[in-house]
Design a protein around this motif. Structure first.
Motif, short mmCIF file in Angstrom:
data_model
loop_
_atom_site.label_atom_id
_atom_site.label_comp_id
_atom_site.label_asym_id
_atom_site.label_seq_id
_atom_site.Cartn_x
_atom_site.Cartn_y
_atom_site.Cartn_z
N ASP A 118 0.81 -1.21 0.00
CA ASP A 118 0.00 0.00 0.00
C ASP A 118 0.86 1.28 0.00
N THR A 119 1.97 1.27 0.75
CA THR A 119 2.84 2.45 0.77
C THR A 119 3.36 2.75 -0.63
N TYR A 120 3.80 1.72 -1.32
CA TYR A 120 4.28 1.90 -2.69
C TYR A 120 3.19 2.50 -3.58
N GLU A 121 1.98 1.93 -3.46
CA GLU A 121 0.89 2.45 -4.29
C GLU A 121 0.63 3.93 -4.01
N ARG A 122 0.72 4.30 -2.75
CA ARG A 122 0.47 5.71 -2.39
C ARG A 122 1.60 6.60 -2.92
N VAL A 123 2.84 6.14 -2.90
CA VAL A 123 3.95 6.93 -3.46
C VAL A 123 3.75 7.10 -4.97
N VAL A 124 3.34 6.03 -5.62
CA VAL A 124 3.10 6.12 -7.07
C VAL A 124 1.98 7.12 -7.35
N VAL B 143 5.49 13.57 0.45
CA VAL B 143 5.46 12.33 1.25
C VAL B 143 5.13 12.66 2.71
N GLN B 144 5.75 13.72 3.22
CA GLN B 144 5.48 14.09 4.61
C GLN B 144 4.00 14.39 4.83
N GLN B 145 3.43 15.09 3.86
CA GLN B 145 2.02 15.45 3.98
C GLN B 145 1.12 14.21 3.83
N GLU B 146 1.48 13.35 2.89
CA GLU B 146 0.66 12.17 2.60
C GLU B 146 0.69 11.17 3.76
N PHE B 147 1.89 10.96 4.33
CA PHE B 147 2.04 9.88 5.32
C PHE B 147 2.11 10.38 6.76
N GLY B 148 2.20 11.71 6.94
CA GLY B 148 2.30 12.23 8.30
C GLY B 148 3.60 11.84 8.98
N VAL B 149 4.67 11.67 8.21
CA VAL B 149 5.98 11.33 8.78
C VAL B 149 6.94 12.49 8.54
#
Lengths: 79, 412
Positions: free
Chosen positions: A3-9, A46-52
Protein backbone atom coordinates in the motif's frame (compact mmCIF):
# COMPACT_ATOMS: atom_id res chain seq x y z
CA UNK A 1 4.25 -4.04 -3.87
CA UNK A 2 2.35 -2.82 -0.86
CA UNK A 3 0.00 0.00 0.00
CA UNK A 4 2.84 2.45 0.77
CA UNK A 5 4.28 1.90 -2.69
CA UNK A 6 0.89 2.45 -4.29
CA UNK A 7 0.47 5.71 -2.39
CA UNK A 8 3.95 6.93 -3.46
CA UNK A 9 3.10 6.12 -7.07
CA UNK A 10 -0.16 8.05 -6.72
CA UNK A 11 1.88 11.06 -5.53
CA UNK A 12 4.14 10.74 -8.57
CA UNK A 13 1.10 10.63 -10.83
CA UNK A 14 -0.79 13.44 -9.14
CA UNK A 15 2.05 15.93 -8.57
CA UNK A 16 4.87 15.00 -10.90
CA UNK A 17 3.21 14.13 -14.17
CA UNK A 18 3.89 10.38 -14.25
CA UNK A 19 1.59 7.69 -15.58
CA UNK A 20 1.18 4.67 -13.31
CA UNK A 21 2.82 2.50 -15.94
CA UNK A 22 5.90 4.79 -16.10
CA UNK A 23 7.35 3.56 -12.81
CA UNK A 24 8.41 0.30 -11.22
CA UNK A 25 9.80 -0.55 -7.76
CA UNK A 26 13.38 -0.99 -9.05
CA UNK A 27 13.54 2.49 -10.67
CA UNK A 28 15.88 4.98 -9.03
CA UNK A 29 14.81 8.63 -8.75
CA UNK A 30 17.70 9.45 -11.04
CA UNK A 31 16.27 7.10 -13.67
CA UNK A 32 12.92 8.81 -13.23
CA UNK A 33 14.68 12.14 -13.95
CA UNK A 34 13.77 13.60 -10.58
CA UNK A 35 16.57 16.03 -9.71
CA UNK A 36 17.48 17.37 -6.26
CA UNK A 37 14.78 20.08 -6.34
CA UNK A 38 12.17 17.56 -7.38
CA UNK A 39 13.25 15.25 -4.54
CA UNK A 40 12.74 18.05 -1.99
CA UNK A 41 9.30 18.59 -3.52
CA UNK A 42 8.62 14.84 -3.25
CA UNK A 43 9.85 14.84 0.36
CA UNK A 44 7.28 17.54 1.18
CA UNK A 45 4.54 15.57 -0.57
CA UNK A 46 5.46 12.33 1.25
CA UNK A 47 5.48 14.09 4.61
CA UNK A 48 2.02 15.45 3.98
CA UNK A 49 0.66 12.17 2.60
CA UNK A 50 2.04 9.88 5.32
CA UNK A 51 2.30 12.23 8.30
CA UNK A 52 5.98 11.33 8.78
CA UNK A 53 9.10 13.48 9.03
CA UNK A 54 11.89 12.89 6.49
CA UNK A 55 15.36 14.39 6.44
CA UNK A 56 16.72 16.05 3.31
CA UNK A 57 18.82 12.94 2.65
CA UNK A 58 16.17 10.26 3.07
CA UNK A 59 15.23 10.26 -0.62
CA UNK A 60 18.46 10.18 -2.63
CA UNK A 61 18.94 10.25 -6.37
CA UNK A 62 20.20 6.67 -6.33
CA UNK A 63 17.42 5.35 -4.07
CA UNK A 64 14.99 2.98 -5.74
CA UNK A 65 11.28 3.39 -5.15
CA UNK A 66 11.38 0.12 -3.21
CA UNK A 67 14.10 1.53 -0.91
CA UNK A 68 12.18 4.78 -0.51
CA UNK A 69 9.10 2.82 0.57
CA UNK A 70 11.17 1.07 3.31
CA UNK A 71 12.50 4.44 4.52
CA UNK A 72 8.97 5.87 4.71
CA UNK A 73 7.67 2.82 6.55
CA UNK A 74 10.56 3.03 9.07
CA UNK A 75 9.47 6.52 10.18
CA UNK A 76 7.14 6.99 13.14
CA UNK A 77 3.89 8.74 12.24
CA UNK A 78 3.85 12.17 13.86
CA UNK A 79 1.22 12.72 16.54
CA UNK B 1 21.43 59.61 -36.64
CA UNK B 2 21.41 56.61 -38.90
CA UNK B 3 20.34 57.23 -42.47
CA UNK B 4 18.66 54.77 -44.78
CA UNK B 5 22.02 53.52 -46.03
CA UNK B 6 23.10 52.51 -42.53
CA UNK B 7 19.80 50.91 -41.61
CA UNK B 8 19.95 47.59 -39.84
CA UNK B 9 17.08 45.27 -40.66
CA UNK B 10 16.32 42.31 -38.41
CA UNK B 11 14.15 39.83 -40.27
CA UNK B 12 11.17 38.30 -38.48
CA UNK B 13 11.27 34.69 -39.69
CA UNK B 14 9.13 32.96 -37.08
CA UNK B 15 6.12 33.88 -34.94
CA UNK B 16 4.44 32.07 -32.06
CA UNK B 17 1.47 33.31 -30.03
CA UNK B 18 -0.51 32.25 -26.98
CA UNK B 19 -3.34 34.72 -26.40
CA UNK B 20 -6.95 34.89 -25.30
CA UNK B 21 -7.68 35.44 -28.99
CA UNK B 22 -6.21 32.08 -29.83
CA UNK B 23 -3.45 29.61 -29.12
CA UNK B 24 -1.20 29.62 -32.14
CA UNK B 25 -0.52 32.48 -34.54
CA UNK B 26 -3.12 31.50 -37.13
CA UNK B 27 -6.04 31.39 -34.69
CA UNK B 28 -4.89 34.52 -32.82
CA UNK B 29 -4.53 36.53 -36.05
CA UNK B 30 -7.95 35.46 -37.33
CA UNK B 31 -9.63 36.50 -34.08
CA UNK B 32 -7.74 39.80 -33.96
CA UNK B 33 -8.69 40.60 -37.54
CA UNK B 34 -12.35 39.74 -36.89
CA UNK B 35 -12.30 42.00 -33.80
CA UNK B 36 -15.80 41.08 -32.71
CA UNK B 37 -15.14 42.10 -29.12
CA UNK B 38 -12.75 41.57 -26.33
CA UNK B 39 -11.79 37.94 -25.71
CA UNK B 40 -12.56 38.48 -22.05
CA UNK B 41 -14.74 36.76 -19.53
CA UNK B 42 -14.99 36.37 -15.79
CA UNK B 43 -11.76 34.77 -14.53
CA UNK B 44 -12.62 32.05 -11.98
CA UNK B 45 -9.47 32.74 -9.95
CA UNK B 46 -10.69 36.33 -9.52
CA UNK B 47 -14.30 35.49 -8.66
CA UNK B 48 -14.06 37.01 -5.19
CA UNK B 49 -12.82 40.36 -6.51
CA UNK B 50 -14.91 43.36 -7.57
CA UNK B 51 -12.91 43.32 -10.83
CA UNK B 52 -12.94 39.79 -12.21
CA UNK B 53 -13.00 40.35 -15.99
CA UNK B 54 -9.88 39.37 -17.86
CA UNK B 55 -8.51 37.95 -21.07
CA UNK B 56 -7.52 34.57 -19.73
CA UNK B 57 -6.79 31.45 -21.74
CA UNK B 58 -8.93 28.61 -20.42
CA UNK B 59 -8.15 26.38 -23.39
CA UNK B 60 -4.44 26.27 -22.65
CA UNK B 61 -3.35 22.88 -21.31
CA UNK B 62 0.23 23.03 -20.06
CA UNK B 63 0.46 19.26 -19.62
CA UNK B 64 -0.41 18.78 -23.25
CA UNK B 65 1.70 21.69 -24.53
CA UNK B 66 4.85 21.15 -22.46
CA UNK B 67 4.50 17.54 -21.32
CA UNK B 68 3.17 16.39 -17.95
CA UNK B 69 6.57 15.41 -16.61
CA UNK B 70 7.91 18.94 -17.07
CA UNK B 71 4.92 21.26 -16.80
CA UNK B 72 4.57 21.00 -13.02
CA UNK B 73 8.02 22.55 -12.58
CA UNK B 74 7.21 25.84 -14.36
CA UNK B 75 5.08 28.88 -13.68
CA UNK B 76 2.28 29.57 -16.16
CA UNK B 77 4.26 32.52 -17.58
CA UNK B 78 7.04 30.08 -18.52
CA UNK B 79 4.49 27.64 -19.98
CA UNK B 80 3.30 30.36 -22.36
CA UNK B 81 6.87 31.35 -23.26
CA UNK B 82 7.85 27.75 -23.99
CA UNK B 83 4.76 27.15 -26.14
CA UNK B 84 5.13 30.38 -28.13
CA UNK B 85 8.89 29.82 -28.56
CA UNK B 86 8.35 26.29 -29.85
CA UNK B 87 5.84 27.58 -32.40
CA UNK B 88 8.09 30.47 -33.47
CA UNK B 89 11.21 28.33 -33.88
CA UNK B 90 9.23 25.71 -35.80
CA UNK B 91 7.73 28.43 -37.99
CA UNK B 92 11.18 29.87 -38.76
CA UNK B 93 12.31 26.64 -40.36
CA UNK B 94 15.53 26.74 -38.33
CA UNK B 95 16.57 23.42 -36.84
CA UNK B 96 17.72 23.60 -33.21
CA UNK B 97 19.25 20.13 -33.61
CA UNK B 98 21.55 21.51 -36.29
CA UNK B 99 22.20 25.14 -35.34
CA UNK B 100 25.26 26.49 -33.51
CA UNK B 101 23.59 27.14 -30.18
CA UNK B 102 26.39 29.46 -29.06
CA UNK B 103 25.11 31.93 -31.69
CA UNK B 104 21.48 31.83 -30.54
CA UNK B 105 20.29 34.41 -27.98
CA UNK B 106 17.05 34.61 -26.01
CA UNK B 107 15.59 37.98 -24.98
CA UNK B 108 12.10 37.91 -23.50
CA UNK B 109 10.14 40.64 -21.75
CA UNK B 110 8.06 40.17 -18.63
CA UNK B 111 6.54 42.79 -16.38
CA UNK B 112 6.02 40.80 -13.23
CA UNK B 113 7.23 37.19 -13.54
CA UNK B 114 5.89 34.11 -11.81
CA UNK B 115 3.51 35.90 -9.50
CA UNK B 116 0.90 33.12 -9.48
CA UNK B 117 3.47 30.67 -8.12
CA UNK B 118 4.60 33.22 -5.55
CA UNK B 119 1.05 33.88 -4.38
CA UNK B 120 0.33 30.15 -4.05
CA UNK B 121 3.50 29.46 -2.08
CA UNK B 122 2.96 32.50 0.11
CA UNK B 123 -0.36 30.99 1.08
CA UNK B 124 1.44 27.71 1.86
CA UNK B 125 3.91 29.64 4.05
CA UNK B 126 1.10 31.30 6.01
CA UNK B 127 -0.90 28.07 6.38
CA UNK B 128 1.73 25.35 6.83
CA UNK B 129 4.96 27.17 7.66
CA UNK B 130 8.34 27.69 6.03
CA UNK B 131 9.27 24.00 5.84
CA UNK B 132 6.36 23.39 3.47
CA UNK B 133 7.34 25.98 0.84
CA UNK B 134 8.19 24.45 -2.53
CA UNK B 135 11.90 24.27 -3.40
CA UNK B 136 10.83 25.24 -6.91
CA UNK B 137 9.37 28.57 -5.80
CA UNK B 138 12.39 30.60 -6.89
CA UNK B 139 12.72 29.11 -10.39
CA UNK B 140 8.95 29.50 -10.78
CA UNK B 141 8.91 33.10 -9.54
CA UNK B 142 12.09 34.72 -10.83
CA UNK B 143 11.38 36.96 -13.80
CA UNK B 144 14.42 35.76 -15.75
CA UNK B 145 13.45 32.09 -15.75
CA UNK B 146 11.28 32.06 -18.87
CA UNK B 147 14.31 33.00 -20.96
CA UNK B 148 16.39 30.40 -19.17
CA UNK B 149 13.86 27.66 -19.86
CA UNK B 150 13.49 28.66 -23.52
CA UNK B 151 17.29 28.35 -23.83
CA UNK B 152 17.15 24.86 -22.31
CA UNK B 153 14.30 23.93 -24.67
CA UNK B 154 16.25 24.90 -27.78
CA UNK B 155 19.92 24.58 -26.80
CA UNK B 156 20.43 28.34 -27.06
CA UNK B 157 23.77 29.18 -25.41
CA UNK B 158 24.06 32.83 -26.49
CA UNK B 159 23.22 35.90 -24.39
CA UNK B 160 20.08 35.28 -22.36
CA UNK B 161 18.00 37.81 -20.50
CA UNK B 162 14.57 39.10 -19.56
CA UNK B 163 13.78 42.78 -19.91
CA UNK B 164 11.47 44.34 -17.32
CA UNK B 165 10.01 47.69 -18.35
CA UNK B 166 6.45 47.03 -17.17
CA UNK B 167 3.97 47.27 -20.03
CA UNK B 168 6.78 48.04 -22.48
CA UNK B 169 8.77 44.90 -21.62
CA UNK B 170 7.96 42.94 -24.78
CA UNK B 171 8.87 45.90 -26.99
CA UNK B 172 12.09 46.50 -25.07
CA UNK B 173 12.92 42.82 -25.55
CA UNK B 174 12.46 42.91 -29.33
CA UNK B 175 14.44 46.15 -29.59
CA UNK B 176 17.24 44.74 -27.44
CA UNK B 177 17.24 41.50 -29.43
CA UNK B 178 17.78 43.47 -32.62
CA UNK B 179 20.70 45.31 -30.98
CA UNK B 180 22.35 41.97 -30.17
CA UNK B 181 22.05 40.96 -33.82
CA UNK B 182 23.40 44.32 -34.94
CA UNK B 183 26.38 43.99 -32.58
CA UNK B 184 27.12 40.59 -34.09
CA UNK B 185 27.16 38.67 -30.81
CA UNK B 186 24.59 36.21 -32.16
CA UNK B 187 23.03 35.11 -35.44
CA UNK B 188 19.53 34.22 -34.22
CA UNK B 189 17.45 35.69 -31.41
CA UNK B 190 14.37 34.14 -29.89
CA UNK B 191 12.57 37.19 -28.54
CA UNK B 192 9.19 38.30 -27.29
CA UNK B 193 7.32 38.54 -24.02
CA UNK B 194 5.22 36.58 -21.60
CA UNK B 195 2.88 37.33 -18.69
CA UNK B 196 0.50 35.30 -16.54
CA UNK B 197 -0.59 37.15 -13.44
CA UNK B 198 -4.39 37.13 -13.47
CA UNK B 199 -4.29 36.42 -9.75
CA UNK B 200 -6.09 38.13 -6.87
CA UNK B 201 -3.16 40.11 -5.46
CA UNK B 202 -1.94 41.57 -8.75
CA UNK B 203 -5.37 42.32 -10.22
CA UNK B 204 -6.46 43.91 -6.92
CA UNK B 205 -3.40 46.15 -7.12
CA UNK B 206 -4.37 47.34 -10.60
CA UNK B 207 -7.99 47.77 -9.54
CA UNK B 208 -7.07 49.82 -6.49
CA UNK B 209 -5.04 52.23 -8.60
CA UNK B 210 -8.09 52.80 -10.80
CA UNK B 211 -6.46 51.40 -13.94
CA UNK B 212 -9.06 48.72 -14.71
CA UNK B 213 -12.35 49.02 -16.54
CA UNK B 214 -15.55 49.39 -14.55
CA UNK B 215 -17.52 47.43 -17.17
CA UNK B 216 -17.27 44.23 -15.18
CA UNK B 217 -20.74 43.04 -16.21
CA UNK B 218 -19.93 43.14 -19.90
CA UNK B 219 -16.35 41.97 -20.44
CA UNK B 220 -16.66 41.75 -24.23
CA UNK B 221 -17.19 45.49 -24.61
CA UNK B 222 -14.91 46.53 -21.76
CA UNK B 223 -11.65 47.08 -23.66
CA UNK B 224 -12.45 49.94 -26.06
CA UNK B 225 -9.30 51.83 -27.04
CA UNK B 226 -9.86 55.38 -28.32
CA UNK B 227 -13.62 55.15 -27.67
CA UNK B 228 -15.30 58.09 -25.97
CA UNK B 229 -16.64 55.75 -23.28
CA UNK B 230 -13.41 53.92 -22.47
CA UNK B 231 -12.79 53.67 -18.75
CA UNK B 232 -9.77 51.46 -18.11
CA UNK B 233 -7.97 48.38 -19.31
CA UNK B 234 -8.87 44.69 -19.25
CA UNK B 235 -6.00 42.66 -17.78
CA UNK B 236 -4.78 39.76 -19.87
CA UNK B 237 -2.35 36.90 -19.95
CA UNK B 238 -0.40 35.54 -22.88
CA UNK B 239 2.84 35.45 -24.79
CA UNK B 240 4.29 36.07 -28.21
CA UNK B 241 7.69 35.05 -29.50
CA UNK B 242 9.48 36.14 -32.68
CA UNK B 243 12.57 34.67 -34.28
CA UNK B 244 14.90 37.39 -35.57
CA UNK B 245 17.85 36.99 -37.90
CA UNK B 246 19.94 39.43 -39.91
CA UNK B 247 18.04 40.16 -43.12
CA UNK B 248 20.89 38.90 -45.30
CA UNK B 249 21.03 35.59 -43.41
CA UNK B 250 17.28 35.09 -43.77
CA UNK B 251 17.47 35.88 -47.48
CA UNK B 252 20.41 33.54 -47.99
CA UNK B 253 18.54 30.56 -46.59
CA UNK B 254 15.35 31.42 -48.42
CA UNK B 255 13.29 31.90 -45.27
CA UNK B 256 9.89 33.51 -45.33
CA UNK B 257 10.30 36.98 -43.81
CA UNK B 258 7.15 38.48 -42.31
CA UNK B 259 8.68 41.94 -41.91
CA UNK B 260 11.83 43.71 -40.81
CA UNK B 261 12.37 45.26 -37.41
CA UNK B 262 14.20 48.30 -38.70
CA UNK B 263 14.32 50.73 -35.80
CA UNK B 264 14.05 50.97 -32.04
CA UNK B 265 13.85 53.88 -29.64
CA UNK B 266 13.54 54.05 -25.87
CA UNK B 267 13.26 56.77 -23.24
CA UNK B 268 11.98 57.55 -19.76
CA UNK B 269 9.42 60.18 -18.73
CA UNK B 270 11.09 60.76 -15.34
CA UNK B 271 7.70 62.17 -14.35
CA UNK B 272 5.35 59.93 -12.32
CA UNK B 273 5.00 56.31 -11.19
CA UNK B 274 1.94 55.50 -13.27
CA UNK B 275 0.64 58.57 -15.12
CA UNK B 276 2.10 59.36 -18.52
CA UNK B 277 3.69 62.78 -18.92
CA UNK B 278 0.75 64.68 -20.47
CA UNK B 279 3.17 66.59 -22.71
CA UNK B 280 4.55 63.30 -24.04
CA UNK B 281 7.97 64.89 -24.49
CA UNK B 282 9.93 61.76 -23.65
CA UNK B 283 7.58 59.38 -25.46
CA UNK B 284 8.21 61.59 -28.50
CA UNK B 285 11.95 61.11 -28.04
CA UNK B 286 11.47 57.33 -28.20
CA UNK B 287 9.24 57.53 -31.28
CA UNK B 288 11.61 59.87 -33.10
CA UNK B 289 14.61 57.73 -32.13
CA UNK B 290 12.91 54.64 -33.60
CA UNK B 291 12.18 56.53 -36.85
CA UNK B 292 15.74 57.86 -37.06
CA UNK B 293 17.16 54.40 -36.38
CA UNK B 294 15.07 53.05 -39.26
CA UNK B 295 15.90 55.97 -41.53
CA UNK B 296 12.21 56.81 -41.83
CA UNK B 297 10.81 60.30 -42.06
CA UNK B 298 7.57 60.77 -40.08
CA UNK B 299 5.48 61.28 -43.22
CA UNK B 300 6.38 57.80 -44.53
CA UNK B 301 4.77 55.96 -41.61
CA UNK B 302 1.45 54.55 -42.83
CA UNK B 303 0.40 52.54 -39.81
CA UNK B 304 0.61 52.73 -36.02
CA UNK B 305 0.01 49.70 -33.83
CA UNK B 306 -0.78 51.75 -30.76
CA UNK B 307 -0.24 50.99 -27.10
CA UNK B 308 -3.95 51.91 -26.90
CA UNK B 309 -4.74 50.50 -23.47
CA UNK B 310 -8.31 51.82 -23.25
CA UNK B 311 -7.45 53.95 -20.23
CA UNK B 312 -8.57 57.58 -20.50
CA UNK B 313 -5.04 58.92 -19.84
CA UNK B 314 -2.99 56.67 -22.12
CA UNK B 315 -5.17 56.92 -25.17
CA UNK B 316 -5.42 60.71 -24.90
CA UNK B 317 -1.68 61.23 -24.42
CA UNK B 318 -0.73 58.67 -27.08
CA UNK B 319 -3.10 60.10 -29.66
CA UNK B 320 -1.66 63.59 -29.15
CA UNK B 321 1.83 62.14 -29.60
CA UNK B 322 0.89 60.32 -32.82
CA UNK B 323 -0.83 63.38 -34.21
CA UNK B 324 2.06 65.67 -33.32
CA UNK B 325 4.84 63.49 -34.76
CA UNK B 326 3.16 61.52 -37.54
CA UNK B 327 0.17 63.68 -38.43
CA UNK B 328 -3.32 62.37 -39.10
CA UNK B 329 -2.39 60.17 -42.06
CA UNK B 330 -1.37 56.84 -40.48
CA UNK B 331 -4.02 54.19 -39.94
CA UNK B 332 -4.01 53.53 -36.22
CA UNK B 333 -5.16 50.39 -34.43
CA UNK B 334 -5.02 48.86 -30.97
CA UNK B 335 -5.32 45.12 -30.66
CA UNK B 336 -6.01 45.50 -26.94
CA UNK B 337 -9.66 45.85 -27.92
CA UNK B 338 -9.47 42.11 -28.62
CA UNK B 339 -6.64 40.67 -26.53
CA UNK B 340 -6.76 43.02 -23.53
CA UNK B 341 -3.61 44.27 -21.86
CA UNK B 342 -1.12 41.53 -21.14
CA UNK B 343 1.47 43.85 -19.55
CA UNK B 344 4.95 42.50 -20.33
CA UNK B 345 3.65 40.34 -23.18
CA UNK B 346 1.68 43.16 -24.83
CA UNK B 347 4.56 44.71 -26.78
CA UNK B 348 5.59 41.32 -28.13
CA UNK B 349 2.03 40.44 -29.18
CA UNK B 350 1.78 43.82 -30.89
CA UNK B 351 5.16 43.43 -32.61
CA UNK B 352 3.96 40.06 -33.90
CA UNK B 353 0.67 41.55 -35.11
CA UNK B 354 2.49 44.45 -36.77
CA UNK B 355 4.78 42.01 -38.58
CA UNK B 356 1.71 40.05 -39.72
CA UNK B 357 0.04 43.31 -40.81
CA UNK B 358 3.05 44.10 -43.02
CA UNK B 359 3.10 40.54 -44.32
CA UNK B 360 -0.61 40.34 -45.14
CA UNK B 361 -1.07 44.05 -45.98
CA UNK B 362 -4.13 44.02 -43.76
CA UNK B 363 -4.67 46.25 -40.73
CA UNK B 364 -6.77 44.72 -37.94
CA UNK B 365 -9.54 46.94 -36.58
CA UNK B 366 -9.85 48.28 -33.05
CA UNK B 367 -12.65 46.33 -31.38
CA UNK B 368 -15.45 48.09 -29.50
CA UNK B 369 -14.76 51.47 -31.10
CA UNK B 370 -18.41 52.54 -31.28
CA UNK B 371 -17.92 56.29 -30.92
CA UNK B 372 -14.40 57.65 -31.30
CA UNK B 373 -13.39 60.16 -28.65
CA UNK B 374 -13.70 63.49 -30.52
CA UNK B 375 -10.46 64.65 -28.91
CA UNK B 376 -8.65 61.81 -30.64
CA UNK B 377 -8.09 63.27 -34.08
CA UNK B 378 -6.67 60.20 -35.76
CA UNK B 379 -7.65 57.71 -38.43
CA UNK B 380 -8.42 54.77 -36.14
CA UNK B 381 -9.32 51.58 -38.01
CA UNK B 382 -12.68 50.37 -36.73
CA UNK B 383 -15.37 47.81 -37.49
CA UNK B 384 -13.50 45.76 -40.05
CA UNK B 385 -9.94 45.07 -41.14
CA UNK B 386 -8.57 47.43 -43.76
CA UNK B 387 -6.55 46.28 -46.72
CA UNK B 388 -3.79 48.83 -47.20
CA UNK B 389 -0.40 49.30 -48.78
CA UNK B 390 1.79 49.45 -45.69
CA UNK B 391 5.55 49.81 -46.16
CA UNK B 392 6.40 51.26 -42.74
CA UNK B 393 4.74 51.00 -39.34
CA UNK B 394 5.52 51.75 -35.72
CA UNK B 395 4.49 49.90 -32.58
CA UNK B 396 4.32 51.94 -29.38
CA UNK B 397 4.59 50.71 -25.80
CA UNK B 398 4.55 52.73 -22.61
CA UNK B 399 5.15 51.26 -19.18
CA UNK B 400 4.44 52.28 -15.63
CA UNK B 401 7.60 53.89 -14.38
CA UNK B 402 7.48 56.14 -17.43
CA UNK B 403 9.31 53.67 -19.65
CA UNK B 404 8.73 54.24 -23.36
CA UNK B 405 9.73 51.87 -26.13
CA UNK B 406 8.93 52.07 -29.83
CA UNK B 407 9.69 49.71 -32.70
CA UNK B 408 9.72 50.68 -36.37
CA UNK B 409 8.89 47.83 -38.71
CA UNK B 410 9.13 47.79 -42.48
CA UNK B 411 7.83 45.56 -45.23
CA UNK B 412 10.24 42.77 -46.16
Amino acid sequence: MNDTYERVVRLLVRNFGFETGDVSPADTFSELELDSLALVELTLAVQQEFGVKLTDDDLGAQSTLEEAVKVIESKPVAA
Amino acid sequence: MAGAAARFDAAVTGIGMVTAAGIGTREAWETIVAAEGTAASRVPALAALPASAGCWIPGYDADEAIGRRKAWRYDRSSHFALTAAAEAVGDSGLDPAAWDGTRVAVVLGSGIGGAASWEKQHNVLLKDGPLSVSPLLIPMLAVNMSAGYVAMQHGAHGPNLVTATACASGTTAVGTARELLRQGVCDVVITGGTEACLIPSIVSGFAQMGALTGRQDDPRTASRPFDADRDGFVPAEGAAVLVLERAADARARGAHVYAHVSGYGASADAYHATAPDPEGTSAELALRAALDDAGLSPDTVQHVNAHGTSTPLNDAAESRLIRRVLGDRPAVTSVKGVVGHSLGAAGAIEAAVTALTLDRQLIPPTANLDRQDPRIELDVVAEKARAADVEAAVSNSFGFGGQNAVLALTRA
